[in-house]
Design an enzyme around this catalytic site. Sequence first.
Site, PDB file in Angstrom:
ATOM      1  N   GLU A  67      -0.413 -22.568  -2.202  1.00 47.81           N
ATOM      2  CA  GLU A  67      -1.086 -21.995  -3.363  1.00 47.81           C
ATOM      3  C   GLU A  67      -1.452 -23.098  -4.345  1.00 47.81           C
ATOM      4  O   GLU A  67      -0.604 -23.520  -5.146  1.00 47.81           O
ATOM      5  CB  GLU A  67      -0.153 -20.998  -4.067  1.00 47.81           C
ATOM      6  CG  GLU A  67       0.177 -19.783  -3.243  1.00 47.81           C
ATOM      7  CD  GLU A  67       0.456 -18.571  -4.135  1.00 47.81           C
ATOM      8  OE1 GLU A  67      -0.180 -17.541  -3.921  1.00 47.81           O
ATOM      9  OE2 GLU A  67       1.281 -18.677  -5.053  1.00 47.81           O
TER      10      GLU A  67
ATOM     11  N   SER B 128      -6.486 -16.596  -5.836  1.00 45.67           N
ATOM     12  CA  SER B 128      -7.761 -15.888  -6.036  1.00 45.67           C
ATOM     13  C   SER B 128      -8.349 -15.309  -4.753  1.00 45.67           C
ATOM     14  O   SER B 128      -9.565 -15.340  -4.566  1.00 45.67           O
ATOM     15  CB  SER B 128      -8.778 -16.811  -6.717  1.00 45.67           C
ATOM     16  OG  SER B 128      -8.324 -17.163  -8.003  1.00 45.67           O
TER      17      SER B 128
ATOM     18  N   GLU C  57       4.323 -20.227 -10.934  1.00 46.19           N
ATOM     19  CA  GLU C  57       4.582 -19.643 -12.258  1.00 46.19           C
ATOM     20  C   GLU C  57       6.052 -19.781 -12.638  1.00 46.19           C
ATOM     21  O   GLU C  57       6.390 -19.853 -13.815  1.00 46.19           O
ATOM     22  CB  GLU C  57       4.117 -18.177 -12.283  1.00 46.19           C
ATOM     23  CG  GLU C  57       2.599 -18.095 -12.358  1.00 46.19           C
ATOM     24  CD  GLU C  57       1.999 -16.823 -11.791  1.00 46.19           C
ATOM     25  OE1 GLU C  57       2.730 -15.852 -11.546  1.00 46.19           O
ATOM     26  OE2 GLU C  57       0.768 -16.814 -11.572  1.00 46.19           O
TER      27      GLU C  57
ATOM     28  N   HIS D  55       7.458 -20.089  -6.584  1.00 42.41           N
ATOM     29  CA  HIS D  55       6.089 -19.817  -7.049  1.00 42.41           C
ATOM     30  C   HIS D  55       5.780 -20.732  -8.237  1.00 42.41           C
ATOM     31  O   HIS D  55       6.654 -21.010  -9.062  1.00 42.41           O
ATOM     32  CB  HIS D  55       5.961 -18.349  -7.461  1.00 42.41           C
ATOM     33  CG  HIS D  55       4.551 -17.924  -7.681  1.00 42.41           C
ATOM     34  ND1 HIS D  55       3.865 -18.240  -8.838  1.00 42.41           N
ATOM     35  CD2 HIS D  55       3.684 -17.248  -6.897  1.00 42.41           C
ATOM     36  CE1 HIS D  55       2.638 -17.758  -8.741  1.00 42.41           C
ATOM     37  NE2 HIS D  55       2.499 -17.152  -7.572  1.00 42.41           N
TER      38      HIS D  55
ATOM     39  N   GLY E 113      -2.349 -11.998  -5.390  1.00 43.29           N
ATOM     40  CA  GLY E 113      -1.917 -11.540  -6.710  1.00 43.29           C
ATOM     41  C   GLY E 113      -2.853 -10.452  -7.229  1.00 43.29           C
ATOM     42  O   GLY E 113      -2.706  -9.277  -6.891  1.00 43.29           O
ATOM     43  N   GLY E 114      -3.841 -10.856  -8.018  1.00 45.55           N
ATOM     44  CA  GLY E 114      -4.752  -9.917  -8.690  1.00 45.55           C
ATOM     45  C   GLY E 114      -5.328  -8.823  -7.793  1.00 45.55           C
ATOM     46  O   GLY E 114      -5.303  -7.644  -8.159  1.00 45.55           O
TER      47      GLY E 114
ATOM     48  N   ASN F 180       1.800  -9.957  -4.200  1.00 43.88           N
ATOM     49  CA  ASN F 180       2.683 -10.424  -5.265  1.00 43.88           C
ATOM     50  C   ASN F 180       2.232  -9.730  -6.546  1.00 43.88           C
ATOM     51  O   ASN F 180       1.255 -10.138  -7.162  1.00 43.88           O
ATOM     52  CB  ASN F 180       2.567 -11.949  -5.392  1.00 43.88           C
ATOM     53  CG  ASN F 180       3.402 -12.497  -6.535  1.00 43.88           C
ATOM     54  OD1 ASN F 180       4.196 -11.778  -7.126  1.00 43.88           O
ATOM     55  ND2 ASN F 180       3.220 -13.779  -6.835  1.00 43.88           N
ATOM     56  N   TRP F 181       2.963  -8.664  -6.906  1.00 37.13           N
ATOM     57  CA  TRP F 181       2.542  -7.874  -8.066  1.00 37.13           C
ATOM     58  C   TRP F 181       2.921  -8.538  -9.390  1.00 37.13           C
ATOM     59  O   TRP F 181       2.553  -8.050 -10.461  1.00 37.13           O
ATOM     60  CB  TRP F 181       3.150  -6.467  -7.986  1.00 37.13           C
ATOM     61  CG  TRP F 181       2.472  -5.595  -6.959  1.00 37.13           C
ATOM     62  CD1 TRP F 181       1.279  -5.835  -6.342  1.00 37.13           C
ATOM     63  CD2 TRP F 181       2.949  -4.338  -6.441  1.00 37.13           C
ATOM     64  NE1 TRP F 181       0.978  -4.811  -5.467  1.00 37.13           N
ATOM     65  CE2 TRP F 181       1.982  -3.879  -5.507  1.00 37.13           C
ATOM     66  CE3 TRP F 181       4.078  -3.561  -6.669  1.00 37.13           C
ATOM     67  CZ2 TRP F 181       2.134  -2.679  -4.814  1.00 37.13           C
ATOM     68  CZ3 TRP F 181       4.223  -2.370  -5.972  1.00 37.13           C
ATOM     69  CH2 TRP F 181       3.255  -1.932  -5.053  1.00 37.13           C
ATOM     70  N   LYS F 182       3.726  -9.573  -9.333  1.00 34.15           N
ATOM     71  CA  LYS F 182       4.163 -10.282 -10.557  1.00 34.15           C
ATOM     72  C   LYS F 182       4.729  -9.270 -11.563  1.00 34.15           C
ATOM     73  O   LYS F 182       5.374  -8.322 -11.150  1.00 34.15           O
ATOM     74  CB  LYS F 182       2.991 -11.105 -11.127  1.00 34.15           C
ATOM     75  CG  LYS F 182       2.338 -11.977 -10.038  1.00 34.15           C
ATOM     76  CD  LYS F 182       1.361 -12.964 -10.570  1.00 34.15           C
ATOM     77  CE  LYS F 182       0.757 -13.748  -9.396  1.00 34.15           C
ATOM     78  NZ  LYS F 182      -0.147 -14.795  -9.827  1.00 34.15           N
TER      79      LYS F 182
ATOM     80  N   GLY G 193      -5.217 -17.035  -9.976  1.00 33.21           N
ATOM     81  CA  GLY G 193      -5.727 -16.201 -11.067  1.00 33.21           C
ATOM     82  C   GLY G 193      -6.959 -16.746 -11.766  1.00 33.21           C
ATOM     83  O   GLY G 193      -7.319 -16.262 -12.831  1.00 33.21           O
TER      84      GLY G 193
HETATM   85  P1  PGA Z   1      -3.969 -14.540  -7.488  1.00 33.29           P
HETATM   86  O1  PGA Z   1      -2.390 -14.861  -7.412  1.00 33.29           O
HETATM   87  O2  PGA Z   1      -4.355 -13.902  -6.175  1.00 33.29           O
HETATM   88  O3  PGA Z   1      -4.101 -13.587  -8.639  1.00 33.29           O
HETATM   89  O4  PGA Z   1      -4.664 -15.820  -7.700  1.00 33.29           O
HETATM   90  C1  PGA Z   1      -1.806 -15.372  -6.239  1.00 33.29           C
HETATM   91  C2  PGA Z   1      -0.360 -15.709  -6.476  1.00 33.29           C
HETATM   92  O5  PGA Z   1      -0.023 -16.166  -7.571  1.00 33.29           O
HETATM   93  O6  PGA Z   1       0.485 -15.536  -5.592  1.00 33.29           O
END
Ligand code: PGA
Length: 291
Positions: free
Chosen positions: A201, A247, A135, A133, A268-269, A42-44, A207
């Site tokens: 999640e 994470s 976010e 998600h 994500g990250g 997930n590159w956001k 994050g």
């Molecule tokens: P993260 O993000 O690996 O940076 O914690 C995961 C996500 O939001 O899907």
Amino acid sequence: MNSAIESYIREVVQQAITEYLQGHPTMSHSVSGGRQKYVVANWKMNLNSTDIHTFLEKFNTSVAVQKAAEQHRVVLCPAFPYLHTVKSMLNTQGSSVRLGAQNVHWLDSGAQTGEVSADMLLNFDCEYVIVGHSERRQQGECCCQINKKLKQSLAKGITPILCVGESLEDYEANRSIQVITKQLVEALKEIASPKLVIAYEPVWAIGTGKTPSLKEIERIHIAIRLALAELYNTEIAEQTSILYGGSVKAEQAKELQQIAEVDGLLVGGASLKAESFTEVVLSFLAKGMEG
Ligand code: PGA
């Protein structure tokens, strides 16, 4: 929302979890053979076209990654403007890595400024879409919209990756299962055939570098599977891939790979650099690829 059904399912799931923890599993939890394994990036709102070229040139030259992508599901979810860039590079490279989007609207078309329809995603051969998600929930996306997005994706043949997860406050108050059950019941309302992927999640793990213990992750994955069994049936529960996200780095990927209940990762990250994402993909999917 039928709150009687919701509280019934919550009770059943909690009871089943208690039994499971006492060593009397009510389902064959270790059966994971039939489920697809996933690692999803997930590159956001990250990576521009130059970054994406650099990423894919490195990522797709790894023979081990390609082998993993052939046997399992490795999915990249770029921001909308780069769906075409990613798709055409994957095609040129003859890669088995798949394409996903980070959002979709529930209507076919119309006056919806800034939105993208499922048909538009299909123009780029998007096979997956992340829905719900945290976010996006934090920006006001409600359970009714999530439900409509799931229905639209399923109707169009795009596999939704439904995200669920509790806040830190709910986690600390030991309400994770209640919150997640509620999210599932609301998201899946009036959906008869849930051919989807679910991602657990915890909001507080995204994050932040913090993660729940392996036992806690396993427990929630079992709760999700039991909720699916209650909402649908055991077969659907056993066939649905449940991913963990929050994470995840290569280290966690190695540990999570050993839990039968964890069918994949939403990253994500650590998915923003080809090197770290390659490590995560291989740490999680390497087992079973020796042959
Ligand atoms: P993260 O993000 O690996 O940076 O914690 C995961 C996500 O939001 O899907």
